[in-house]
Design an enzyme around this catalytic site. Structure first.
Site, PDB file in Angstrom:
ATOM      1  N   HIS A 159     -67.180  26.340  72.262  1.00 56.02           N
ATOM      2  CA  HIS A 159     -67.040  26.817  70.871  1.00 56.02           C
ATOM      3  C   HIS A 159     -68.317  26.617  70.059  1.00 56.02           C
ATOM      4  O   HIS A 159     -68.410  27.088  68.929  1.00 56.02           O
ATOM      5  CB  HIS A 159     -65.872  26.112  70.169  1.00 56.02           C
ATOM      6  CG  HIS A 159     -64.549  26.403  70.783  1.00 56.02           C
ATOM      7  ND1 HIS A 159     -64.082  27.682  70.983  1.00 56.02           N
ATOM      8  CD2 HIS A 159     -63.575  25.579  71.284  1.00 56.02           C
ATOM      9  CE1 HIS A 159     -62.885  27.635  71.562  1.00 56.02           C
ATOM     10  NE2 HIS A 159     -62.561  26.366  71.774  1.00 56.02           N
ATOM     11  N   ASP A 195     -60.948  28.755  79.965  1.00 52.50           N
ATOM     12  CA  ASP A 195     -60.267  27.891  78.990  1.00 52.50           C
ATOM     13  C   ASP A 195     -59.236  28.745  78.233  1.00 52.50           C
ATOM     14  O   ASP A 195     -59.401  29.952  78.089  1.00 52.50           O
ATOM     15  CB  ASP A 195     -61.321  27.324  78.016  1.00 52.50           C
ATOM     16  CG  ASP A 195     -60.762  26.310  77.036  1.00 52.50           C
ATOM     17  OD1 ASP A 195     -60.914  25.106  77.307  1.00 52.50           O
ATOM     18  OD2 ASP A 195     -60.174  26.716  76.003  1.00 52.50           O
ATOM     19  N   HIS A 197     -58.755  28.902  75.119  1.00 50.26           N
ATOM     20  CA  HIS A 197     -59.336  29.432  73.887  1.00 50.26           C
ATOM     21  C   HIS A 197     -60.552  30.316  74.171  1.00 50.26           C
ATOM     22  O   HIS A 197     -61.294  30.060  75.123  1.00 50.26           O
ATOM     23  CB  HIS A 197     -59.770  28.282  72.972  1.00 50.26           C
ATOM     24  CG  HIS A 197     -58.685  27.298  72.665  1.00 50.26           C
ATOM     25  ND1 HIS A 197     -58.507  26.136  73.403  1.00 50.26           N
ATOM     26  CD2 HIS A 197     -57.717  27.305  71.716  1.00 50.26           C
ATOM     27  CE1 HIS A 197     -57.466  25.466  72.907  1.00 50.26           C
ATOM     28  NE2 HIS A 197     -56.971  26.152  71.895  1.00 50.26           N
ATOM     29  N   ASP A 284     -56.400  23.824  79.620  1.00 53.18           N
ATOM     30  CA  ASP A 284     -55.423  23.878  78.526  1.00 53.18           C
ATOM     31  C   ASP A 284     -54.508  25.099  78.643  1.00 53.18           C
ATOM     32  O   ASP A 284     -53.702  25.368  77.746  1.00 53.18           O
ATOM     33  CB  ASP A 284     -56.099  23.794  77.143  1.00 53.18           C
ATOM     34  CG  ASP A 284     -57.402  24.541  77.036  1.00 53.18           C
ATOM     35  OD1 ASP A 284     -57.737  25.315  77.943  1.00 53.18           O
ATOM     36  OD2 ASP A 284     -58.100  24.352  76.014  1.00 53.18           O
TER      37      ASP A 284
HETATM   38  N1  Q9C Z   1     -53.425  22.532  66.191  1.00 50.79           N
HETATM   39  C1  Q9C Z   1     -61.380  23.407  73.367  1.00 50.79           C
HETATM   40  O1  Q9C Z   1     -60.407  23.607  74.065  1.00 50.79           O
HETATM   41  N2  Q9C Z   1     -57.453  23.289  67.250  1.00 50.79           N
HETATM   42  N3  Q9C Z   1     -61.293  23.413  72.019  1.00 50.79           N
HETATM   43  C2  Q9C Z   1     -56.527  24.355  67.348  1.00 50.79           C
HETATM   44  C3  Q9C Z   1     -54.425  23.005  67.129  1.00 50.79           C
HETATM   45  C4  Q9C Z   1     -58.779  23.486  67.774  1.00 50.79           C
HETATM   46  C5  Q9C Z   1     -60.046  23.680  71.351  1.00 50.79           C
HETATM   47  C6  Q9C Z   1     -55.267  24.118  66.532  1.00 50.79           C
HETATM   48  C7  Q9C Z   1     -58.766  23.698  69.254  1.00 50.79           C
HETATM   49  C8  Q9C Z   1     -60.139  23.582  69.871  1.00 50.79           C
HETATM   50  C9  Q9C Z   1     -62.704  23.100  73.959  1.00 50.79           C
HETATM   51 ZN    ZN Z   2     -59.562  25.238  74.919  1.00 50.92          ZN
END
Ligand code: Q9C
Ligand code: ZN
Length: 349
Positions: A159, A195, A197, A284
């Site tokens: 990110h 991933d 995301h 994830d």
């Molecule tokens: N309540 C990676 O997997 N939060 N970053 C999302 C959760 C941020 C994920 C909302 C997620 C970042 C590297």
């Molecule tokens: Zn992620």
């Protein structure tokens, strides 16, 4: 498979994050990498070696020097102001606003970030540099002829963009490794980001370039973080047109839908004929991940490794997300073991 690791990741430890309007314990914890490391031993994945140091230069090949400098001094400036809590921004340059760097620390914190998910803590700088070193040490091994390595990076990286931190990420470890491959003389590098995301930071770094193909499989941004990037229409621009490929999947997707998308995602990679593949490896996508919605099960991770090995490319796995602490070790090791097993059978693309 060889694993690269650094104990310095533990120096980065966020106290909390925001979820549902509440302060909750951070999901991105030192325990994550410790669990993966324990899994490497339990599942007999292979040797673990410590990262060597590469300094700032390879980081500044993909990140803005002013951003790197900000991150290196931010905590000391925060402390000098008498503050002790984790650093989090509150104000960002929004649509149609001036993209001008503010003059003070609170302003700069918003300028160099794009959300509240990347707090700077006392050890963030050291840990983020160590994660980049873990990626660069893996890159060096592949460059020296190793067929596959696992860079156990923490904090994660995908990110983090050219000049911003976001989503638990500070330096884009996979992008730093990709650039190091190019600087070492390779001409075509592919990054496959699996991933949950969207890897918005990696996309940001390579969006206008044709020397790195970026392919990402992720939750539809209409219903998942990072919300504003990762749509199928984002395909790269200028010289980079066609060299970014996004596969958004609906929230709640099961393994069958996910593997179907993986098959599609492998096609542009095969067509590109990369000299090396970097896999941004987030687990994830797991059914019990506390912040995600895909439904992959532990046995699916081995199959991922098998499919990736069939591409027949020198491959560097770079750790990204995965927050189900109890399962993270076996899921990551499933991918690595599946890759190694397929490789030793001599299966080719
Ligand atoms: N309540 C990676 O997997 N939060 N970053 C999302 C959760 C941020 C994920 C909302 C997620 C970042 C590297
Ligand atoms: Zn992620």
């Amino acid at each position: 498979m060889l694993t690269i690791h650094s104990d310095d990741h533990r120096l980065h430890h966020a106290a909390f994050e925001w979820a549902g309007g509440e302060r909750v314990p951070a999901f991105e914890t030192p325990q994550r990498a410790d669990q993966v490391l324990a899994g490497i031993t339990t599942h007999a994945i292979g040797q673990v070696i410590a990262a060597r140091r590469f300094g700032r230069a390879p980081i500044e090949r993909v990140h803005d020097a002013a951003y790197v400098e900000f991150l290196s001094t931010a905590w000391a400036r925060w402390q000098a102001a008498g503050r002790t809590a984790d650093m989090l921004p509150y104000v960002w340059p929004g649509p149609r606003m001036q993209q001008r760097r503010p003059a003070d620390l609170d302003g700069e914190l918003g300028y160099f970030s794009c959300d509240v998910y990347a707090p700077i803590t006392a050890g963030t700088w050291t840990a983020a540099c160590a994660a980049a070193d873990v990626a660069l040490s893996g890159q060096a091994r592949i460059d020296a002829g190793e067929r596959a390595v696992f860079s156990l990076c923490r904090p994660p990286g995908h990110h983090a963009g050219i000049d911003y931190m976001a989503g638990y990420c500070y330096f884009n470890n996979a992008a730093i490794a990709a650039q190091a491959f190019l600087d070492g003389g390779r001409r075509r590098v592919a990054i496959l980001d699996i991933d949950y995301h969207h890897g918005n930071g990696t996309q940001d770094i390579f969006y206008t370039r044709d020397d790195v193909l970026f392919v990402s499989l992720h939750a539809d941004p209409r219903e998942a973080y990072p919300r504003f990037t990762g749509f199928a229409e984002e395909r790269g621009s200028g010289a980079g047109a066609g060299y970014t490929v996004n596969y958004p999947l609906p929230s709640g997707s099961t393994a069958s839908a996910w593997f179907c998308a993986l098959g599609a995602a492998c096609e542009p990679i095969v067509r590109y004929r990369p000299e090396v593949l970097i896999v941004s490896l987030g687990v994830d996508t797991y059914e019990d991940d506390p912040i995600s919605s895909f439904k992959l099960r532990t046995e699916d991770y081995r199959e991922i490794g098998t499919r990736l090995a069939r591409l027949g490319l020198p491959t560097q796995f770079v750790m990204e997300g995965g927050y189900a602490i109890e399962a993270i070790g076996r899921n990551v090791c499933g991918v690595l073991a599946g890759f190694d097993a397929c490789r030793s059978e001599g299966v080719k693309a």
